[in-house]
Scaffold this motif. Sequence first.
Motif, PDB file in Angstrom:
ATOM      1  N   VAL A   1      25.350  73.067  69.437  1.00 33.72           N
ATOM      2  CA  VAL A   1      23.920  72.961  69.663  1.00 33.72           C
ATOM      3  C   VAL A   1      23.244  74.107  68.924  1.00 33.72           C
ATOM      4  N   ASN A   2      22.254  73.752  68.086  1.00 31.32           N
ATOM      5  CA  ASN A   2      21.416  74.733  67.382  1.00 31.32           C
ATOM      6  C   ASN A   2      22.233  75.754  66.598  1.00 31.32           C
ATOM      7  N   GLY A   3      23.133  75.248  65.792  1.00 29.78           N
ATOM      8  CA  GLY A   3      23.928  76.106  64.920  1.00 29.78           C
ATOM      9  C   GLY A   3      24.414  75.311  63.729  1.00 29.78           C
ATOM     10  N   PHE A   4      25.329  75.914  62.970  1.00 30.01           N
ATOM     11  CA  PHE A   4      25.918  75.262  61.809  1.00 30.01           C
ATOM     12  C   PHE A   4      27.424  75.443  61.880  1.00 30.01           C
ATOM     13  N   PRO A   5      28.191  74.412  61.572  1.00 32.52           N
ATOM     14  CA  PRO A   5      29.620  74.428  61.899  1.00 32.52           C
ATOM     15  C   PRO A   5      30.508  75.218  60.953  1.00 32.52           C
ATOM     16  N   THR A   6      30.002  75.611  59.781  1.00 33.10           N
ATOM     17  CA  THR A   6      30.829  76.430  58.903  1.00 33.10           C
ATOM     18  C   THR A   6      31.062  77.785  59.576  1.00 33.10           C
ATOM     19  N   GLY A   7      32.319  78.197  59.584  1.00 31.49           N
ATOM     20  CA  GLY A   7      32.715  79.387  60.332  1.00 31.49           C
ATOM     21  C   GLY A   7      33.420  78.946  61.598  1.00 31.49           C
ATOM     22  N   VAL A   8      34.751  78.956  61.572  1.00 31.18           N
ATOM     23  CA  VAL A   8      35.555  78.474  62.689  1.00 31.18           C
ATOM     24  C   VAL A   8      36.196  79.679  63.376  1.00 31.18           C
TER      25      VAL A   8
END
Length: 505
Positions: free
Chosen positions: A447-454
Amino acid sequence: MSWTPSGRHFIAGEWIAGTTTFRSEPAHGQAHDFAVGTTELVDRACRAAEAAFAAFSATTREERAIFLEAIAEEIDKRGEAVTLIGTQETGLPEGRLNGERARTTGQLRLFAEHIRKGAHLDARIDAAQPDRQPAPRPEIRLVQRPIGPVAVFGASNFPLAFSTAGGDTAAALAAGCPVVVKGHSAHPGTGEIIAEAIAAASERTGMPAGVFSLIQGGRRDVGTALVTHPAIKAVGFTGSLAGGRALFDLCAQRPEPIPFFGELGSVNPMFLLPAATAARAEAIGSGWAGSLTLGAGQFCTKPGIAVVVDGPEADKFTSAAKAALEKVATQTMLTNGIATAYHDGVDRLRASNAVAPVLAAESAGRDAAPNLFETNGSAWLADHSLSEEVFGPLGLVVRVGSPEKMLALAESFQGQLTATIHMDDADLGLARDLLPILERKAGRLLVNGFPTGVEVVDSMVHGGPYPASTNFGATSVGTMSIRRFLRPVAYQNFPADLLPQDLRN
């Protein structure tokens, strides 16, 4: 630290040259020759791994933790040389390679800490009830045990964190499983120097010779021989859908089928709900552009699709993304093959009547410039090719006519690694309707973010329904990934001295 690759394989404690070689294709710097893998070398490595299994699986958790920490230390000792050869081979910037090396050594140390705690064992004890009627109950104890030698395929886009000593290797070694790595030909020098580190750590800690092997290069027959070898009991893979599916099918067709833990592809859709879009369309658009182009868009978690309700707010979002992308310089891609595939993907969308270009940028060779396209929900649903991953800095905006149509479009997605909801408080009702759909589509929801960066943590899930991965109940990142290389064994009425050490207390 000065270092030059020898170009050899590492098999069961020995560095082995070959009669046939291939030449690396670095983004810059000197090319080097490397021995080509063969099916005979695969057999040798797998037999050595099987021979080492009894001794390695019998090591204590503390001994394996010390081994993992020693690998991390040996990689750090070679830090400058790792970064130098890695940047030359892949074209990735120095900061990215340093960060990925820290992630790699961090994973190794995290698994050392994890197995010391013993939570992965899932140990269970049901005490005997000799007086139970109508029949007594025996004592039964359960613990997770290592499955056997594991094959790992190095990934093109992560020369460290998903390759020779990456997450699959770390998890398998932590579990007590020897590993045979098929190195990726895009970064063989990086693979070799990391193999040196593992070899040094193995010698320091007295591990059996066959606990780790690295086979460089080789044609498709080498990969086939590896996944079909009877000594191999599981496979870890990160790569293309076509290549991964072919290996998956081979694993299933073996006389003894084995699990294939493949990460194959994902477009990682974002859903922009109306209130959030009205409040901060420009900020979301700019943030999306940064995530799309991180690492030249060569992350498996790149959010390639943005779904938004059509209207003025969607215009603002798209315009902001375009403006941000126009400022991004051309980037060098990991390999010539990946760059060619990216250019082909751009050309395919340009030729489609179902999409319109928002930002059309020209690039050639190994370079990639950002591109942005848009389409509508009806066109998306009618053309499955629009949902296919384009690996690189490319985004597609999908405009839908209403929130209800957004829900219908969400249903159309195949399995994903991630799915993201951009929302404000006023979007809570729509988010509640969207959530159960996305829970069935993806392994990680944001929610309210970006998925790059695990994040490499206990709670991470990096996997999802097919085709994101071939086993939806598994993860390739985080401590839960060790479960892929363990299986439960129950022990009934065992004398204490015969039980595995982890079940005796």
